[in-house]
Every structure is written in structure tokens, then in C-alpha cells.
Design a protein around this motif. Sequence first.
Motif, mmCIF file in Angstrom:
data_model
loop_
_atom_site.group_PDB
_atom_site.id
_atom_site.type_symbol
_atom_site.label_atom_id
_atom_site.label_comp_id
_atom_site.label_asym_id
_atom_site.label_seq_id
_atom_site.Cartn_x
_atom_site.Cartn_y
_atom_site.Cartn_z
ATOM 1 N N THR A 1 45.575 33.285 23.726
ATOM 2 C CA THR A 1 44.693 32.130 23.631
ATOM 3 C C THR A 1 43.925 31.998 24.941
ATOM 4 O OG1 THR A 1 46.365 30.592 24.478
ATOM 5 C CG2 THR A 1 46.285 30.926 22.094
ATOM 6 N N GLY A 2 42.796 31.319 24.874
ATOM 7 C CA GLY A 2 42.002 31.084 26.074
ATOM 8 C C GLY A 2 40.537 31.361 25.814
ATOM 9 N N ILE A 3 39.830 31.820 26.840
ATOM 10 C CA ILE A 3 38.408 32.116 26.773
ATOM 11 C C ILE A 3 38.245 33.628 26.657
ATOM 12 C CG2 ILE A 3 36.179 31.865 27.893
ATOM 13 C CD1 ILE A 3 37.454 29.238 27.056
ATOM 14 N N ASN A 4 37.526 34.073 25.631
ATOM 15 C CA ASN A 4 37.339 35.496 25.372
ATOM 16 C C ASN A 4 35.859 35.754 25.118
ATOM 17 O OD1 ASN A 4 37.677 38.178 24.862
ATOM 18 N ND2 ASN A 4 38.578 37.922 22.832
ATOM 19 N N LEU A 5 35.302 36.730 25.848
ATOM 20 C CA LEU A 5 33.897 37.101 25.677
ATOM 21 C C LEU A 5 33.810 38.613 25.539
ATOM 22 C CD1 LEU A 5 30.850 36.461 25.701
ATOM 23 C CD2 LEU A 5 30.903 36.714 28.184
ATOM 24 N N LYS A 6 33.281 39.084 24.409
ATOM 25 C CA LYS A 6 33.029 40.494 24.167
ATOM 26 C C LYS A 6 31.538 40.664 23.915
ATOM 27 C CE LYS A 6 37.498 41.298 21.873
ATOM 28 N NZ LYS A 6 38.157 41.755 20.617
ATOM 29 N N ALA B 1 30.364 48.569 25.697
ATOM 30 C CA ALA B 1 31.044 47.320 25.354
ATOM 31 C C ALA B 1 31.853 46.833 26.542
ATOM 32 C CB ALA B 1 31.948 47.520 24.138
ATOM 33 N N ALA B 2 31.877 45.515 26.733
ATOM 34 C CA ALA B 2 32.637 44.902 27.820
ATOM 35 C C ALA B 2 33.346 43.666 27.282
ATOM 36 C CB ALA B 2 31.728 44.534 28.988
ATOM 37 N N GLU B 3 34.456 43.322 27.913
ATOM 38 C CA GLU B 3 35.252 42.181 27.460
ATOM 39 C C GLU B 3 35.882 41.500 28.665
ATOM 40 O OE1 GLU B 3 39.045 41.146 24.502
ATOM 41 O OE2 GLU B 3 38.372 43.213 24.798
ATOM 42 N N ILE B 4 35.858 40.172 28.636
ATOM 43 C CA ILE B 4 36.536 39.383 29.655
ATOM 44 C C ILE B 4 37.406 38.365 28.938
ATOM 45 C CG2 ILE B 4 34.600 37.760 29.875
ATOM 46 C CD1 ILE B 4 35.363 37.477 32.826
ATOM 47 N N LEU B 5 38.637 38.194 29.427
ATOM 48 C CA LEU B 5 39.604 37.331 28.762
ATOM 49 C C LEU B 5 40.377 36.567 29.823
ATOM 50 C CD1 LEU B 5 41.162 36.400 26.228
ATOM 51 C CD2 LEU B 5 42.618 38.394 26.495
ATOM 52 N N VAL B 6 40.378 35.248 29.693
ATOM 53 C CA VAL B 6 41.139 34.376 30.576
ATOM 54 C C VAL B 6 41.929 33.422 29.684
ATOM 55 C CG1 VAL B 6 41.073 32.677 32.413
ATOM 56 C CG2 VAL B 6 39.397 34.525 32.383
ATOM 57 N N GLY B 7 43.247 33.485 29.747
ATOM 58 C CA GLY B 7 44.034 32.622 28.882
ATOM 59 C C GLY B 7 45.513 32.854 29.050
ATOM 60 N N ASP B 8 46.266 32.513 28.017
ATOM 61 C CA ASP B 8 47.724 32.602 28.031
ATOM 62 C C ASP B 8 48.188 33.450 26.854
ATOM 63 O OD1 ASP B 8 47.853 30.787 30.194
ATOM 64 O OD2 ASP B 8 47.675 29.110 28.799
#
Length: 639
Positions: A523-528, A487-494
Motif C-alpha cells: 500500500t502507499g503511493i505508486n507511480l508507473k 518503463a519506470a516505477e516509484i513506490l513509497v508505502g508499507d
Amino acid sequence: MKRIAALVPLLLVLTPGVSPGMTGPPARDGEVKAVSVVPAAGSVEVVIDLRGAVDIQDFTLASPARLVVDLQGARLVAPAVLYDGANRGGIKNIRYAQFRPGVVRVVIDLDALKDYQIERRDGQVRVKIGSERTAFEAWSSRDVAALAPNPGPASGVSTDPGRRPGAAAHGGQAARVATPAQSGDEPSIDAYLAAHAKESAQSQAARITVTWDNADLREVVAGFAAFSGRTIIVSKDVKGQVSAEIKNQPWDLAFNAVLESQGLAANVLDGGIIQVIDKRDLARADSTVPVETRLVRVNYAKAGALVPSVASILTKRGAVVADSTSNALVITEISSRINRVEEFVKGLDIRTPQVSIQAKIIFVDRTDVEELGVKYDLGSQTQFFNKLVQRPDPRTAKAVDTNGDGVPDAFVPQSNFSPTDIIVDLGGNSLSAIGNAEQEVVNPALNLIFSTAIGNFDLTTFLQALQRVELADVQAEPTITTLDNRAAEILVGDRVPIRVIDVSTAGAVAGAVPRATVRFEQTGINLKVTPHVTANRQVLMEVHAERSNVKPASVDIGFTFQTQQADNQILVNDGETAVIGGLTVTEVTVTKSGIPFLVDLPILGKLFGFSSEQEQRRDLLILITPHIIDDLVTPSTGK
């Protein structure tokens, strides 16, 4: 005293069960004639048939669980036979032998240590072991000995608690006993295939469709050998008849189903040769092979993660332990199988491919606003409602020089009537009216005022119009690379702080203020994503894509979170783009207010009221593209 001491060695030689130089229990005339396992109410009993008197000592051992019963002052006259390997109420194996002169040892292998009782009866010692499984066929060494062509000597079977079943003691041979297969214990072919339906659906082996009607087992095995191209050898004692119908099943699964239904097993020898052998013969053969311990290093996987898979293929004598320091497996297995277990570990320890996943989240928010309104003000100089037109107050008139000659020549009011001043003339021929006085367009793009005189009255018309278009286009393209099945996750936000006020604390104590705490919302962009590369180089993914933002709320709750997300499981080709989420939401709000009856007139109704039309359209599109990253290795150079 010296004569007595000189006679002691001679007495020891003549005494049964005692040898010179040994001290042991006093000699008895006991004889062990047979050992049996029988079912009882709520327990399983091990019955030891005796002749004469003996002393009994018992103790238990762990890892594996064993119950040891020593019959002191006894000698073994029962033929040495091997247990058939069936699990009877938790008893997995029984071994007995002349442990030493004057002591017969009986070792009972258990699946777990349990409560037990030992009772003496006329000519018997009964060991009762608690069990819930009492529906089994009894076993007795007498019955087995009657079927054995050449039973081995009594001293040929070891009952040393440290030994495994079937190991010989004092250089003797392990007895080989031909016993009939148990009926009703083996699953039918249909039941075996039904239990392995998931394995059948995922198997890549060639599929077979065949029907047998009382076919000889050897002919059935020969058919599997011809179909698969493998070399299959059948043991000479294996016999049976097969009646079944198999439709579109993997050949290896169908082959195992046939063997299981006959109480047989497939033993893969070195070189890939398959040997069909009775399960009990296989277990006895394995019990005579010495065990070996080997350290197998793991390169790519975690050693601890491989332990369950490796343990599933080990025999009862095998064991596997993970060493986290060196990332290796410590494998203990019989020497004839440890090489295959090591090859199995190497097959699991392969470099997993990496998958680069690119997602695109497109969010379009469009708002169209159209507003149009007309207001009227009708009144005379003496009667009006001071809401739309500011009328001068004659009471504040002063003489003013209008032509600049220095002589006042006109009276000009200095201020307007205040909003609270309403002049009402009680005389006739007066009229005042206001149309849509409270309505207005916020921040209008057009303000038009028209005024005209109608007799003694002034008519002032206000026209307001607005057209507004709001467009928000958000495109996010997160990219992440991860290992297969990781599993991988990327998160860009506040991280937005949210203040939470607990008003209950204020009511508990007089004069206390409410307690406030702060928590953070992401909040923001989240991809799992969790990818899995299939055998045909497709990518199976579990995806969670989310885009969210915070917006101040119009009420006292503080904030609202606008969220667009998609959770999905998809199967796509390498480099193929798939749409995992698409959503379009359209909201249309129409508001109309004005003078009753007149506002409903066709076409002309717009001159007597205010109208507002707002259309909000939200489009969400989520795309995802996986790429399998292979190692660029040249076979000739290895670089």
C-alpha cells in the motif's frame, strides 16, 4: 605387369571424364540436356532431362538449406543459365554445372529442408519435394536459353554448394538472361498503400496527389524525381505503363508502390542516387558481389535489441549477430551495401533523451456529521421505568444528620433502584412513560437535562447534540526520471501482513487446527510511467498512478484496502501539466427515529426523536508534468 602399368596413364587420357592423376566414377555416356521446375500434386518436381545412363548420389546441407544431386558419368550439354529467383513451392534457386569431369552437380536451394524422393524414368531424373504451394508457373532452362542472346558456356556457372547463386567458376562470367516479369505476383498500387497505411500516417515525407492513365513508367519516375528533388536513374531494360490515382500519400511510399506493382526495386547508390532496376537483376547483381564482415560497436542501445531491425534491411546473403560481451554487432553483407548498413546502425544507436516526470496525487476526504435527539422520562414516585432517571429506593433509607448538630433529623435513601426493579402501583391516578429510551448520541458535544414536576409526576427531558467535521487532505508528489521508451516505477508505502487461515486443513484430520499463512499486500503511493518523446518534442506517456491505504474492517475479514488509481495514455507538451484523473464521490446518509406521528411534525418533530445526517465527500485529482532533459553540449567545444 610393367607394360600394363605404363598403359594406364594413356587409358586415363583417352577415357572421357577422367584426367590423369584422378580417380573417379567409371565413364558413362550420359548427357544432361535441361533442368526444369514443374508443379505436381502435393509436391514440386525438379526434372533433369538426360540422354544415356548415369549414377545418382544425393545429400542435403543446412544453413542455408540445400539439396545436392550428383549425376556421375555425365557431362553437361545444356546451356548455362541463371534461375529467375522466384520461389516455386519452396525452391528459391537452382544451380547446375560440370562439377568435375564425369560429374554434373545440381544444387537446389530450399527455404527449409523437406522430405524428397528421386525417381528414374526414360530419359529423366525427377526429384520430388513435398510442398503445399503448387500454383506457380513452370520454369525450364530450355525456355530461358531460347530468350538469351548470348548464353554462356556450360562451365561458366558454379554449382559448388558453398557458393551463392550467380558466382562464376573457373574464371567464367555469370550469364545474364532477360526473362519476362511474372504476372499476378506483384501487388497493385492500392493494395500496397493499404498494407502500409500505418506507415503512411506516421511518415514525415512530402505528400503527393497525382493521377496516371496509361502513363509511361519512365515519365512517372521522372515526375517523382522532380517532386522529390532526388536523382533517379532508370535501367535501360525497364519499361511499363502505369494507371493509378494517388491521393495525399508520402512520395517515397507512393514511389515504392509504383515500383512494386511493376516488379521493380529501388537501389540506393552511394551519394544518394536512386537506381530503378528489376528485382531479379538486382538479386543477380548482388550475388556476384563478394561479402564482407564488419564489427560495429553500439554505444547507447543494447546490441541484441538492434538485431531484428538490422536483419530486416539485409540481403539474402547478409547476416547479423549480437556480441553481448563488447555490445557490438557482427554484420556480414555484400561489400556494396555494408557501408549503408553500418550507417543505418549508427542512426539507430543514438543517445535517447531522458524524461523527468512529476506527478501530484491530491486526495481530500471530508466527513460532516450532525446529530440531535431528545429523550423523555415521565413517572411518579411509585410507578416508573427505571431507564433514564435513577430514582432512590426508600427501602434503603437511614437516619442522617443533615444540619450537623449531631442529631439525625432526616431519612435519606442510601441507594437507587436497580435497573431490574420496576415498581408497579395497581391503584389509579398513576402514569409512567419513556420516550426514545434506547437512543443516544455517541460522544455528544452537548448534554442538557431538564426536569419539572407536573402534579404528582416528574418529567425529565434529556437533550443531546453533536456536530463533527473530519477532514483528511493527502498530497503526494512523486518524481521519477527515466530514458525514452523505458518503463519506470516509484513506490513509497508499507507492506501490510495479511493472515490467511485455511479451515479445510482442520476438517481433513481429526483434532487438527486450521493452517495459517501470511502474505503481504503493498500500500502507499505508486507511480508507473513509460514515456516516449515524439519527433515534435511532445511526450507520449502510459501512466499508472495509485494511492492506497489499509483500514481495519468492521467485520471478521480483518482489513480493507482503500485504493484510488488512474491508468491512462496521454500526449502533452514538454513542461505541460495534464490532469489524468479527477473523481468526486459524495455520500449523504440521513437517519431519523422517534415517537410515531410526533416525529414527523414540521419543526416540532425534532422535539420527539433523534435525527442524524452524515455527508462524506471524497475528491481525487491526479496531475502529471513531464520535462525533457537535454544534454547541455556546446557545439564549439563539445563540453
